[in-house]
Design a protein around this motif. Structure first.
Motif, PDB file in Angstrom:
ATOM      1  N   HIS A  67       0.862  -1.171   0.000  1.00  0.00           N
ATOM      2  CA  HIS A  67       0.000   0.000   0.000  1.00  0.00           C
ATOM      3  C   HIS A  67       0.905   1.230   0.000  1.00  0.00           C
ATOM      4  N   ASP A 140     -12.483   1.213  -4.882  1.00  0.00           N
ATOM      5  CA  ASP A 140     -12.448   1.937  -3.608  1.00  0.00           C
ATOM      6  C   ASP A 140     -11.013   2.094  -3.121  1.00  0.00           C
ATOM      7  N   THR A 141     -10.260   1.004  -3.192  1.00  0.00           N
ATOM      8  CA  THR A 141      -8.855   1.058  -2.775  1.00  0.00           C
ATOM      9  C   THR A 141      -8.039   1.922  -3.723  1.00  0.00           C
ATOM     10  N   THR A 144      -8.577   5.541  -2.715  1.00  0.00           N
ATOM     11  CA  THR A 144      -7.921   5.850  -1.443  1.00  0.00           C
ATOM     12  C   THR A 144      -6.409   5.932  -1.595  1.00  0.00           C
ATOM     13  N   GLU A 145      -5.820   4.935  -2.240  1.00  0.00           N
ATOM     14  CA  GLU A 145      -4.364   4.877  -2.349  1.00  0.00           C
ATOM     15  C   GLU A 145      -3.822   5.932  -3.317  1.00  0.00           C
ATOM     16  N   SER A 147      -5.135   8.868  -3.761  1.00  0.00           N
ATOM     17  CA  SER A 147      -5.199  10.114  -2.990  1.00  0.00           C
ATOM     18  C   SER A 147      -4.019  10.219  -2.031  1.00  0.00           C
ATOM     19  N   ARG A 148      -3.696   9.119  -1.372  1.00  0.00           N
ATOM     20  CA  ARG A 148      -2.578   9.116  -0.435  1.00  0.00           C
ATOM     21  C   ARG A 148      -1.245   9.336  -1.162  1.00  0.00           C
ATOM     22  N   VAL A 164      -6.440  10.602  -8.857  1.00  0.00           N
ATOM     23  CA  VAL A 164      -7.537   9.628  -8.751  1.00  0.00           C
ATOM     24  C   VAL A 164      -8.050   9.268 -10.144  1.00  0.00           C
ATOM     25  N   ARG A 189     -15.986   8.309 -10.232  1.00  0.00           N
ATOM     26  CA  ARG A 189     -15.100   8.124  -9.076  1.00  0.00           C
ATOM     27  C   ARG A 189     -14.276   9.359  -8.725  1.00  0.00           C
TER      28      ARG A 189
END
Length: 296
Positions: A67, A140-141, A144-145, A147-148, A164, A189
């Protein structure tokens, strides 16, 4: 589940697109409009730029941790920069990566850019396609990832939205989505933003339109911003989602930030096709990627 094979394919496509696009900074733009364009491609080597260097760091962190470990990613970016700062990094990234390398907190450095607004440049988007391929099928992952991963260097919401969008496009590319459906699926998304607004505009453009016309409507990276870069690149990828070579020619035609738009497109399309159909002389000319990429 992760898809290492697709992530490596995206990485290779991204690097090829980056190196291919970079060659056009040394040729008259009008040459791209002629049947002689192939002859103007220099024989090589085609060096890749910061787009590839940062994507490699991101993929290395995904391999190590599974991750986006933000502290480790910040260190990886700074270390890669320190080893080779002459990869055409953007002006603000020189300051950011030097500061991180000097031990400053990456979050504070990143948030402090541009009078506290953070950078809305295209750097977070240009490197993220391998992440989308890595988590293919789990949107979804992916969101999230991605964005991080963006936040480590780009704190502005538009830069995050751009990352994204590209990661989702690469993920969907791996899963076999038809090109005609790609933009609408990506839009679902992407957070409310100028990136999303321009993606909607791109989705209304007639398939087969001249890329120069499209660039005139939504940009092609001349402003080096995520909103000005990402929608055009995803439109180009959707136009030739099963043909990497054609996709890169389409993308380059409009000019702009060609190495970055071609890197994004190469990552999205390459995640699906690999390097199938790419001319052998292109592959020979492109700067090699590090040997660790082929290890399990």
């Amino acid at each position: 589940m992760v898809n290492r094979t697709a992530a490596v394919a995206a990485m290779r496509g991204l690097a090829l697109g980056d190196a291919f696009g970079e060659t056009w900074f040394f040729h008259p733009a009008e040459v791209l409009e002629t049947a002689l364009a192939e002859r103007w491609l220099k024989a090589g080597p085609w060096p890749w730029t910061d787009d590839t260097a940062m994507a490699l760091s991101l993929l290395k962190i995904l391999r190590r941790y599974g991750h986006v470990h933000q502290n480790a990613l910040a260190t990886a970016f700074a270390d890669a920069y320190a080893k080779d700062p002459n990869r055409s990094y953007g002006g603000s990234m020189h300051k950011v990566l030097r500061a991180i390398g000097d031990g400053q907190d990456w979050a504070a450095v990143t948030r402090g850019q541009f009078d506290g607004m953070g950078s809305w440049g295209n750097g977070a988007a240009m490197r993220v396609a391998p992440l989308g391929a890595w988590f293919a099928g789990d949107l979804d992952t992916v969101v999230t990832e991605a964005s991080r991963s963006a936040a480590v260097t780009h704190a502005h919401p538009e830069a995050v939205a751009g990352a994204v969008a590209v990661a989702v496009a690469a993920s969907l590319s791996v899963t076999g989505i038809p090109g005609g459906d790609l933009l609408a699926a990506v839009i679902e998304r992407v957070p409310d933003s100028e990136v999303r607004s321009r993606l909607r505009r791109a989705a209304r453009i007639t398939p087969g339109a001249d890329p120069r016309h499209v660039a005139g409507m939504i940009g092609c990276g001349r402003q080096i911003s995520a909103p000005d870069t990402v929608p055009y690149a995803i439109w180009c990828a959707a136009t030739d989602l099963d043909d990497l070579t054609a996709a890169l020619w389409t993308t380059a035609l409009a000019g702009g930030d060609i190495d970055t738009t071609c890197a994004i497109v190469g990552g999205i399309v390459g995640a699906r096709t690999g390097l199938t159909g790419v001319p052998a002389d292109w592959l020979e000319a492109c700067e090699p990627l590090p040997a660790w990429l082929d290890r399990g």
